[in-house]
Design a protein around this motif. Structure first.
Motif, PDB file in Angstrom:
ATOM      1  N   THR A 177       0.706  -1.089   0.013  1.00 19.50           N
ATOM      2  CA  THR A 177      -0.007   0.163   0.170  1.00 19.50           C
ATOM      3  C   THR A 177       0.990   1.190   0.147  1.00 19.50           C
ATOM      4  OG1 THR A 177      -0.002  -0.094   2.489  1.00 19.50           O
ATOM      5  CG2 THR A 177      -1.913  -1.031   1.261  1.00 19.50           C
ATOM      6  N   MET A 178       0.417   2.302  -0.631  1.00 24.40           N
ATOM      7  CA  MET A 178       1.274   3.560  -0.792  1.00 24.40           C
ATOM      8  C   MET A 178       0.081   4.654  -0.402  1.00 24.40           C
ATOM      9  SD  MET A 178       3.612   2.612  -3.897  1.00 24.40           S
ATOM     10  CE  MET A 178       4.683   3.881  -3.620  1.00 24.40           C
ATOM     11  N   GLU A 179       0.693   5.770   0.222  1.00 26.47           N
ATOM     12  CA  GLU A 179      -0.396   6.744   0.672  1.00 26.47           C
ATOM     13  C   GLU A 179      -0.343   7.708  -0.429  1.00 26.47           C
ATOM     14  OE1 GLU A 179       1.053   8.540   4.226  1.00 26.47           O
ATOM     15  OE2 GLU A 179       0.933   6.695   5.459  1.00 26.47           O
ATOM     16  N   ALA A 180       0.494   7.940  -1.348  1.00 23.56           N
ATOM     17  CA  ALA A 180       0.493   8.731  -2.311  1.00 23.56           C
ATOM     18  C   ALA A 180       1.452   8.179  -3.560  1.00 23.56           C
ATOM     19  CB  ALA A 180       1.094  10.144  -2.025  1.00 23.56           C
ATOM     20  N   PRO A 181       1.110   8.554  -4.703  1.00 29.54           N
ATOM     21  CA  PRO A 181       1.963   7.851  -5.954  1.00 29.54           C
ATOM     22  C   PRO A 181       3.443   8.495  -5.828  1.00 29.54           C
ATOM     23  CG  PRO A 181      -0.152   8.927  -6.668  1.00 29.54           C
ATOM     24  CD  PRO A 181      -0.018   9.231  -5.160  1.00 29.54           C
ATOM     25  N   LYS A 182       4.361   7.825  -5.549  1.00 27.57           N
ATOM     26  CA  LYS A 182       5.656   8.103  -5.451  1.00 27.57           C
ATOM     27  C   LYS A 182       6.587   7.021  -6.271  1.00 27.57           C
ATOM     28  CE  LYS A 182       5.703  10.883  -1.544  1.00 27.57           C
ATOM     29  NZ  LYS A 182       5.953  12.363  -2.169  1.00 27.57           N
ATOM     30  N   THR A 183       7.163   7.340  -7.239  1.00 28.92           N
ATOM     31  CA  THR A 183       8.008   6.549  -8.201  1.00 28.92           C
ATOM     32  C   THR A 183       9.225   6.266  -7.390  1.00 28.92           C
ATOM     33  OG1 THR A 183       7.156   7.579 -10.301  1.00 28.92           O
ATOM     34  CG2 THR A 183       9.277   6.158 -10.258  1.00 28.92           C
ATOM     35  N   LYS A 184       9.741   7.243  -6.421  1.00 27.54           N
ATOM     36  CA  LYS A 184      10.830   7.106  -5.984  1.00 27.54           C
ATOM     37  C   LYS A 184      10.936   5.703  -5.012  1.00 27.54           C
ATOM     38  CE  LYS A 184      14.918   9.610  -3.705  1.00 27.54           C
ATOM     39  NZ  LYS A 184      15.096  10.874  -3.141  1.00 27.54           N
ATOM     40  N   GLN A 185       9.614   5.979  -4.364  1.00 31.41           N
ATOM     41  CA  GLN A 185       9.371   5.086  -3.076  1.00 31.41           C
ATOM     42  C   GLN A 185       9.249   3.443  -3.783  1.00 31.41           C
ATOM     43  OE1 GLN A 185       5.830   5.861  -0.704  1.00 31.41           O
ATOM     44  NE2 GLN A 185       5.988   4.113   0.394  1.00 31.41           N
ATOM     45  N   MET A 186       8.614   3.553  -4.772  1.00 31.12           N
ATOM     46  CA  MET A 186       8.507   2.264  -5.728  1.00 31.12           C
ATOM     47  C   MET A 186       9.878   1.382  -5.914  1.00 31.12           C
ATOM     48  SD  MET A 186       6.646  -0.508  -6.348  1.00 31.12           S
ATOM     49  CE  MET A 186       4.985   0.243  -6.483  1.00 31.12           C
ATOM     50  N   VAL A 187      10.695   2.624  -6.578  1.00 35.52           N
ATOM     51  CA  VAL A 187      12.262   2.216  -6.945  1.00 35.52           C
ATOM     52  C   VAL A 187      12.672   1.525  -5.667  1.00 35.52           C
ATOM     53  CG1 VAL A 187      14.245   2.777  -7.691  1.00 35.52           C
ATOM     54  CG2 VAL A 187      12.325   3.610  -8.936  1.00 35.52           C
ATOM     55  N   THR A 188      12.508   2.068  -4.424  1.00 41.68           N
ATOM     56  CA  THR A 188      13.330   1.584  -3.151  1.00 41.68           C
ATOM     57  C   THR A 188      12.558   0.383  -2.726  1.00 41.68           C
ATOM     58  OG1 THR A 188      13.531   3.831  -2.416  1.00 41.68           O
ATOM     59  CG2 THR A 188      13.689   2.170  -0.949  1.00 41.68           C
ATOM     60  N   ILE A 189      11.449   0.047  -2.889  1.00 37.09           N
ATOM     61  CA  ILE A 189      10.836  -0.977  -2.667  1.00 37.09           C
ATOM     62  C   ILE A 189      11.284  -2.337  -3.530  1.00 37.09           C
ATOM     63  CG2 ILE A 189       8.570  -2.406  -2.474  1.00 37.09           C
ATOM     64  CD1 ILE A 189       7.236   0.024  -2.029  1.00 37.09           C
ATOM     65  N   LEU A 190      11.356  -2.101  -4.675  1.00 36.36           N
ATOM     66  CA  LEU A 190      11.872  -3.077  -5.830  1.00 36.36           C
ATOM     67  C   LEU A 190      13.355  -3.343  -5.309  1.00 36.36           C
ATOM     68  CD1 LEU A 190      10.454  -2.070  -8.877  1.00 36.36           C
ATOM     69  CD2 LEU A 190       9.766  -3.705  -7.775  1.00 36.36           C
ATOM     70  N   ALA A 191      14.125  -2.411  -4.949  1.00 37.23           N
ATOM     71  CA  ALA A 191      15.626  -2.560  -4.577  1.00 37.23           C
ATOM     72  C   ALA A 191      15.582  -3.465  -3.416  1.00 37.23           C
ATOM     73  CB  ALA A 191      16.195  -0.995  -4.389  1.00 37.23           C
ATOM     74  N   ASN A 192      14.782  -3.108  -2.286  1.00 39.71           N
ATOM     75  CA  ASN A 192      14.803  -3.918  -1.111  1.00 39.71           C
ATOM     76  C   ASN A 192      14.364  -5.438  -1.399  1.00 39.71           C
ATOM     77  OD1 ASN A 192      15.222  -1.666   0.605  1.00 39.71           O
ATOM     78  ND2 ASN A 192      13.157  -1.387   0.780  1.00 39.71           N
ATOM     79  N   LEU A 193      13.747  -5.732  -2.526  1.00 39.55           N
ATOM     80  CA  LEU A 193      13.321  -7.095  -2.732  1.00 39.55           C
ATOM     81  C   LEU A 193      14.175  -7.645  -3.893  1.00 39.55           C
ATOM     82  CD1 LEU A 193       9.546  -6.363  -3.413  1.00 39.55           C
ATOM     83  CD2 LEU A 193      10.404  -7.603  -1.199  1.00 39.55           C
ATOM     84  N   VAL A 232      -0.098   1.619  -8.918  1.00 36.63           N
ATOM     85  CA  VAL A 232      -0.050   1.760 -10.471  1.00 36.63           C
ATOM     86  C   VAL A 232       0.595   2.869 -11.245  1.00 36.63           C
ATOM     87  CG1 VAL A 232      -1.385   1.884 -12.640  1.00 36.63           C
ATOM     88  CG2 VAL A 232      -2.071   0.217 -10.752  1.00 36.63           C
ATOM     89  N   LYS A 233       0.395   4.254 -10.397  1.00 34.86           N
ATOM     90  CA  LYS A 233       1.034   5.327 -10.804  1.00 34.86           C
ATOM     91  C   LYS A 233       2.383   5.357 -10.275  1.00 34.86           C
ATOM     92  CE  LYS A 233      -3.398   8.125 -10.610  1.00 34.86           C
ATOM     93  NZ  LYS A 233      -4.141   9.204 -10.180  1.00 34.86           N
ATOM     94  N   SER A 234       2.698   4.850  -9.224  1.00 30.59           N
ATOM     95  CA  SER A 234       4.118   4.713  -8.854  1.00 30.59           C
ATOM     96  C   SER A 234       5.025   4.035  -9.636  1.00 30.59           C
ATOM     97  CB  SER A 234       4.078   4.445  -7.502  1.00 30.59           C
ATOM     98  OG  SER A 234       3.559   5.084  -6.518  1.00 30.59           O
ATOM     99  N   ALA A 235       4.571   2.801 -10.258  1.00 26.03           N
ATOM    100  CA  ALA A 235       5.243   1.965 -11.084  1.00 26.03           C
ATOM    101  C   ALA A 235       5.179   2.219 -12.614  1.00 26.03           C
ATOM    102  CB  ALA A 235       4.642   0.365 -10.675  1.00 26.03           C
ATOM    103  N   ARG A 236       4.304   2.928 -13.166  1.00 26.61           N
ATOM    104  CA  ARG A 236       4.081   2.876 -14.502  1.00 26.61           C
ATOM    105  C   ARG A 236       5.326   3.815 -15.319  1.00 26.61           C
ATOM    106  NH1 ARG A 236      -1.163   7.163 -14.696  1.00 26.61           N
ATOM    107  NH2 ARG A 236      -0.009   8.825 -14.130  1.00 26.61           N
ATOM    108  N   ASN A 237       5.980   4.718 -14.504  1.00 21.80           N
ATOM    109  CA  ASN A 237       7.050   5.044 -15.083  1.00 21.80           C
ATOM    110  C   ASN A 237       8.549   4.550 -15.038  1.00 21.80           C
ATOM    111  OD1 ASN A 237       5.745   7.347 -16.138  1.00 21.80           O
ATOM    112  ND2 ASN A 237       6.008   8.505 -14.264  1.00 21.80           N
ATOM    113  N   ILE A 238       8.534   3.176 -14.266  1.00 22.69           N
ATOM    114  CA  ILE A 238       9.896   2.563 -14.148  1.00 22.69           C
ATOM    115  C   ILE A 238      10.092   1.610 -15.303  1.00 22.69           C
ATOM    116  CG2 ILE A 238      11.059   1.194 -12.517  1.00 22.69           C
ATOM    117  CD1 ILE A 238       9.249   2.001 -10.361  1.00 22.69           C
ATOM    118  N   PRO A 239      10.937   1.567 -16.079  1.00 23.58           N
ATOM    119  CA  PRO A 239      11.226   0.748 -17.376  1.00 23.58           C
ATOM    120  C   PRO A 239      11.160  -0.554 -16.777  1.00 23.58           C
ATOM    121  CG  PRO A 239      12.849   2.614 -17.450  1.00 23.58           C
ATOM    122  CD  PRO A 239      12.149   2.704 -15.869  1.00 23.58           C
ATOM    123  N   GLY A 240      10.663  -1.565 -17.566  1.00 29.14           N
ATOM    124  CA  GLY A 240      10.382  -3.099 -17.206  1.00 29.14           C
ATOM    125  C   GLY A 240       9.478  -3.287 -16.070  1.00 29.14           C
TER     126      GLY A 240
END
Length: 208
Positions: free
Chosen positions: A130-146, A164-172
């Motif tokens: 869950t994310m409180e607001a769309p944040k691409t940087k936060q999603m990048v961090t989550i993926l890096a943690n995993l 969805v909005k946090s992930a859509r700008n991340i390539p791949g």
């Protein structure tokens, strides 16, 4: 029954989950998965390519010169396929590439794809996402943690616009819901990231 590690968004292992043997531990059938991928890609084609035949191009109403006596080759129309700006022979016309696949085979293909990801340790289960607001940087961090920095498919149980909005700008990286899951997306990504709730929904829908 296959056991898969359960992680939080900080990348910490917090437990283990037993998954359905029928869905995540089924026999992997490359032949059925291939058929499902071909079916999916064929159905994505628009089939709108179109060319003009000699009957459809403009001009060429009269014979360019008389049949005999000029020393040149005989021609009946300047819009013959032999001529520049002439019609196209056997060119594409609008058509449907849609193919069908039996429902049982579709289910079998999806189970095979999920089982292949589980077998190859490419399935990552999250306790929640869950994310409180769309944040691409936060999603990048989550993926890096995993440690899922390659192509990743994130599957959620319910609609979540912030994710969805946090992930859509991340390539791949692509997001999907349980009801939009397909074999092509699963196999086309290096990692399959699912929330625990999404995995339970998949089991409810495809078990048996």
């Amino acid at each position: 029954m296959p056991k898969v590690a359960l992680y939080n968004i900080q990348g910490e292992r917090i437990g283990e989950v037993e998954l359905s043997d029928d869905v995540f531990g089924a026999e992997v059938r490359p032949d059925i998965m291939h058929r499902a991928v071909v079916n999916y890609l064929a159905n994505q084609r628009l089939g709108t390519a179109s060319t003009l035949t000699r009957a459809e191009v403009s001009g060429g109403g009269r014979k360019p010169w008389r049949q005999k006596g000029t020393g040149r080759a005989r021609h009946g129309s300047i819009r013959s396929p032999l001529w520049r700006k002439g019609g196209i022979v056997f060119g594409p016309k609008p058509r449907s590439f849609k193919t069908t696949m039996p429902k049982k085979l579709k289910r079998l293909a999806l189970k095979s794809a999920l089982s292949a990801k589980t077998r190859d340790n490419e399935l990552i289960l999250l306790d929640s996402l869950t994310m409180e607001a769309p944040k691409t940087k936060q999603m990048v961090t989550i993926l890096a943690n995993l440690k899922a920095n390659k192509k990743s498919l994130i599957v959620m149980a319910d609609k979540n616009d912030n994710v969805v909005k946090s992930a859509r700008n991340i390539p791949g990286v692509k997001t999907a819901y349980v009801n939009t899951l397909n074999v092509y997306d699963i196999l086309n990504h290096d990692f399959l990231i699912m929330t625990k709730e999404a995995a339970q929904r998949v089991e409810e829908v495809y078990a048996g």
